[in-house]
Design a protein around this motif. Sequence first.
Motif, short mmCIF file in Angstrom:
data_model
loop_
_atom_site.label_atom_id
_atom_site.label_comp_id
_atom_site.label_asym_id
_atom_site.label_seq_id
_atom_site.Cartn_x
_atom_site.Cartn_y
_atom_site.Cartn_z
N PRO B 141 0.96 -1.23 0.04
CA PRO B 141 -0.03 0.16 0.02
C PRO B 141 0.98 1.41 0.18
O PRO B 141 1.74 1.31 0.79
CB PRO B 141 -0.84 -0.09 1.32
N ILE B 143 0.30 3.95 1.17
CA ILE B 143 0.29 4.99 2.26
C ILE B 143 1.52 4.71 3.11
O ILE B 143 1.92 5.59 3.82
CB ILE B 143 -0.89 4.97 2.89
N LEU B 144 2.19 3.68 3.26
CA LEU B 144 3.11 3.33 4.05
C LEU B 144 4.29 3.97 3.72
O LEU B 144 5.05 4.42 4.80
CB LEU B 144 3.48 1.78 4.01
N LEU B 147 3.85 7.35 5.03
CA LEU B 147 4.04 7.14 6.78
C LEU B 147 5.59 7.29 7.04
O LEU B 147 5.97 8.02 7.89
CB LEU B 147 3.48 6.09 7.13
N VAL C 48 8.96 2.37 10.05
CA VAL C 48 7.47 2.10 10.35
C VAL C 48 7.14 1.40 11.72
O VAL C 48 6.43 1.68 12.48
CB VAL C 48 6.91 1.61 8.98
N ALA C 238 -4.44 -8.23 -2.67
CA ALA C 238 -3.30 -7.52 -1.93
C ALA C 238 -3.57 -5.70 -2.41
O ALA C 238 -3.59 -5.08 -1.44
CB ALA C 238 -1.88 -7.92 -2.47
N GLY C 242 -4.86 -2.38 -0.06
CA GLY C 242 -4.16 -1.45 0.41
C GLY C 242 -4.71 -0.17 -0.15
O GLY C 242 -4.19 1.01 -0.13
N THR C 244 -6.60 3.20 -0.29
CA THR C 244 -6.65 4.25 0.64
C THR C 244 -7.86 5.25 0.48
O THR C 244 -8.61 5.30 1.01
CB THR C 244 -5.51 4.92 0.82
N ALA C 271 -6.36 0.89 5.80
CA ALA C 271 -5.90 2.00 5.12
C ALA C 271 -6.71 3.38 5.23
O ALA C 271 -6.32 4.53 5.47
CB ALA C 271 -5.60 1.59 3.73
N ILE C 274 -6.38 5.18 8.35
CA ILE C 274 -5.03 6.03 8.48
C ILE C 274 -5.27 7.24 7.86
O ILE C 274 -4.85 8.21 8.65
CB ILE C 274 -3.99 5.21 8.05
N TYR C 290 0.27 4.26 13.14
CA TYR C 290 1.30 3.48 12.46
C TYR C 290 1.31 2.07 12.70
O TYR C 290 1.56 1.06 12.19
CB TYR C 290 2.74 4.00 12.93
N GLY C 293 -0.68 0.73 10.22
CA GLY C 293 0.28 0.53 9.12
C GLY C 293 0.81 -0.86 8.97
O GLY C 293 1.13 -1.38 7.99
N VAL C 294 1.40 -0.82 10.54
CA VAL C 294 2.22 -2.17 10.43
C VAL C 294 1.33 -3.51 10.21
O VAL C 294 1.78 -4.46 9.53
CB VAL C 294 2.97 -2.27 11.79
N LEU C 296 -1.46 -3.62 8.39
CA LEU C 296 -1.65 -3.69 7.03
C LEU C 296 -0.53 -4.45 6.23
O LEU C 296 -0.50 -5.04 5.36
CB LEU C 296 -1.87 -2.41 6.66
N LEU C 297 0.74 -3.70 6.54
CA LEU C 297 1.76 -4.38 6.05
C LEU C 297 1.97 -5.77 6.07
O LEU C 297 2.31 -6.38 5.21
CB LEU C 297 3.22 -3.65 6.49
N VAL C 300 -0.69 -7.85 3.98
CA VAL C 300 -0.32 -7.49 2.47
C VAL C 300 0.60 -8.22 1.98
O VAL C 300 0.68 -9.27 1.12
CB VAL C 300 -0.28 -6.05 2.13
N PHE C 301 1.74 -8.41 3.00
CA PHE C 301 3.00 -9.19 2.79
C PHE C 301 2.63 -10.71 2.57
O PHE C 301 2.99 -11.34 1.97
CB PHE C 301 3.94 -8.87 3.80
N SER C 304 0.75 -11.34 -0.36
CA SER C 304 1.48 -11.22 -1.72
C SER C 304 2.37 -12.64 -1.96
O SER C 304 2.71 -13.15 -2.91
CB SER C 304 2.38 -10.23 -1.79
#
Lengths: 436, 306, 318
Positions: B141, B143-144, B147, C48, C238, C242, C244, C271, C274, C290, C293-294, C296-297, C300-301, C304
């Motif tokens: 994404p 947006i990361l 950030l 992050v 994925a 993400g 937004t 997203a 945020i 944040y 965000g983590v 979400l990361l 998605v990871f 993927s």
Amino acid sequence: MKKIFKPSVVLTTSVAALMVLGAAPAYAKGTTATDATNSKVIKTANSGTKIFLGGSSFDYPFVSAVESAYTQNSNNASWFNAYSSLNSLKGRESVINAAYGNSDINQNIGFTDVPLTYDTAASPTDASLLSGASASVSDYAQVPITVGGIGIIYNLPAFTGVNASVCQTLATKNPIILNAKVLAGIFNPTPTITAWNDSAILALNPKLVIKSGTKKAPIVEHCLSDFASEAITTEVRTLDSGTSWMFSNYLRTANAATNSSAWPTTLDMGNSGGNANSGVLATAVSNVNGSIGYVEASYALINSLPTARIVNSHGNVVSLSAGSVAADAADAFSAIGNNFGIDSLDHFTLANATGAKDYPITGVSWAIVHKSQTNTNNAIAIAKFLEFLTRVGKGYGQNFASLNGYIQIPASLSTYAQAQIASINVNGTSALSSTN
Amino acid sequence: MSLLSSSPEYSAVERRQYLQKVSKDRFGRRQWYSRAYITGASALLLVCVLPLFSIISQALSNGWQFISWKFLTTPAAIPNLMDKNAVGGIVTPLEGSLTVVGCALIISVPIAVLLAMGLFEYRNRFMNWLEISLSTFIGLPSILFGLFIYAIIFNVKLGYAGIAGSAALALMMIPLMTIQSLDALRAVPTTLREAGVALGLGRFSIMFHILLPGARARIFTGVFLALARSAGETAPVLFVIGMANSASLSPFSQQTTLTTFVYQLLQSPFPSQRNECWAIGLVLITIVLVFNILGRIVLARANRIK
Amino acid sequence: MIGLQDQVVNNGGTRGKTPGTAEVLYRYVLIGIVSFAVLVFGYFVVQVVQSSFNGFQTAGLHFFSDTIWNFPTLVSVWPLICGTLVTSGLALLLAVPLGVAASIVIAFVLPRATRVVATTAVGTLAVVPSVIFGVWGLTFLTHWSSYSAEPWLLSTFHNHWPFNGIPRGNGILVGAIVLGVMVLPTIVAVTVDVFTGLPSDIFEGSYALGATKAQVIRKTALPASRKGIIGASTFALARAMGETVALATVLGGTHYNNYPTSLLAQGATLASTIVSSFGGGFGSETSELYSLGVILLVLVFIISLIARRMVNENVAAK
């Protein structure tokens, strides 16, 4: 920096005069900045952080109109960010602990519809905000900047049935009439009035009927009874909203005056999941059939939404207009007299007025600034802008009031405002007295 | 099929029987089912195309009224009740977009191409892992990245600036361009590389004189596509570029891009500003389409030359 | 053969020659760039994650044990994860059948000229910036939804879950539609590639046996490309998770969210929260974002990696 709700940055076109709310004409034909008075121009340009203006969405149309006129001068423009329309709590937070705006509280002007410590519904409360910042109410200059009315906007479902078009015409010509008890029943978190065809609403709107039949056996059909299955969707604001506070105040006062228990005195308008600001609420009402909400008058005008007529304490049906709001303000302020101030709710609320032509859902809105400033030029810029905002006179800020859905603040408020602005100081020297 | 031609292997009777069988099949149940299936799928294809028509028609009907040279060159205005339709122009966000995306390009293209060259030249387990990680980063994404840059701004106490947005966009573009450049380099026939080796050229000469010219077209295409994508991004730049005071091309001042401008306008209570969003949308779509088409033209020309 | 070349080339010289300065410089520049890239992207992940520690700490156990997102006082992440999964899942539910059907027509049915037109028409959707989808959703879709679509759904399904609630216009349904439209071109493009990449002998065999077009597609093409389609869908998933800005404008959830109770309800995704809750500063409230965000990361990871594994299997199987 709060960019999410900021409108675009400005250099505006010249202003045309229009009669908007249907009462006294007001007119500003562009500002001629050749005046000798010193608040129209800030002499030193800004080279640092711009001052944050933001908070209440109640004030947004008015303050941004004044700001766009003020920042036609490029020196002035270098000092101010565009107005951030958020809610009253965020306006107060920007000045107490800089949770919004610039990280230095001295560089924020917060706008709020409720002065400090009177909003007990917001979270965090003012008391905890102040104690968290080790501050007290007297550390802040609270400047009354405008008076406006809250319009009850609604979006009637489409009429169906045989008399649909006739009913539609009637409904457009005769806006819905509501009173405090019915409003309390609608907006209560556990509503007692849930549908448009409720008998209480029908009783208040005798003109929305279709008469047929003979004289001996007349058939009277009420248009609103068409909506057999149409529920009322209430659109409210969050609890941080000053507009909610003003509306709650009205509901409390008006219902207590008629001994109605429809709105308990401890109840506050709004809920956590409400709309973020008045613009969003207005859009929500225009999108949802059968909805009803409360916004400052200018939003109703911007979105061309009909506003309900209210039965005031005198028993008269009044519609929202500059005249009715001004009448309410005049009555209330004459009762308050010289006692205007934030020391007691009775000394600044407009909900107690009982004149014949008063529109009862009205209130004063405020700008809050930290009194003891650290930077002289900053303080001068803030003081000058606030002075421009609250001054009545040709070419000054209050001239933009009625063009935008507000009314000019009366002389007593203007004097109070100037006194508050004079208390903005740097190390004891009043900012306005500087020759910058 | 061969039965239909007048082949001597089959008698006339057999041919007639076959034709009868085939023509019955033309109206058999399986045939109707097949036709219904295809028709249904075609209807779904039309449904897929509907949103595009909706967007384009909305954009044209709501936004076309604003498009003019003046719109592109004057700064914005705030409408208020006295003048509900005063929207002014978009020169500030236009220059902002130009600056932010342009700087992102300048930052990211050299890094991406060099990185691709490095991934191409040296292969071991670590480089394999790096390539896989980069291709995973493509799908992250956006947006990361915003950030991340925001955290840097606050830790190093810098201010908001256009260049911060460029950095976020560059971070987003680099994995995409690297993988595309890598594919481009790999697409150059190995015979050319072997010829270079046979001539006694070193790695750098092979790369510079043989591989890069051969891969140039595809690399450009990759750059254009990444450019198109980043021109339309909002989230990475939204928090870090601040807000422009006036139109400027300096990356070190605060900027507003077309996309963040649209995001602000969407919150406006004025219907005229929401319609202006469509006009800006037309401008954005045009820009992105132009980049896409340029990229494909470059690719087509390269393929034709080959 | 490549290995032999490497031995011969060996950093810039043939046997006996010393590498020229360009070669040496080249080698160091490349090593430098690779190290720089690794450092930067590594720092990205580290920063992050580090900025989220404060948020995890402030939110405390509530983050994973409560069920209400009430920024910034009482925050729990589950309503947001639910919102993310629901909108993305619904978007795929809408986009995959539509996309596969469209690809079938494009790859097997259309003549060459129309095929280009159709591919362009669907592919142009990929070119539209996401914020324009937000504008389209907010100005057009919500109006259409609250005045036409949602009342129709309410009356057709008689207020039965999941089509119950107040027709506000924005909400999960419209968010899913916008997301579906956004991932559609990706699915169509990849599926068309998969279809055209299939070896033609399987089709010829089916046609020879007398199968009709639909039978050929259903029985040979689709099963053969199943892995590719699933891989494409997972990549699309994925991307959808993400997304937004478009969702922030269309979903309607403010800073208070519970699990979405029906399709017509409003909600929020990781997203979109945020973006819409971002207040500035770098205190504990920003840090909570944040943390989102983590999460979400990580999500998605993982998806993927799964997608990559599936696509690789498909490639390897060939």
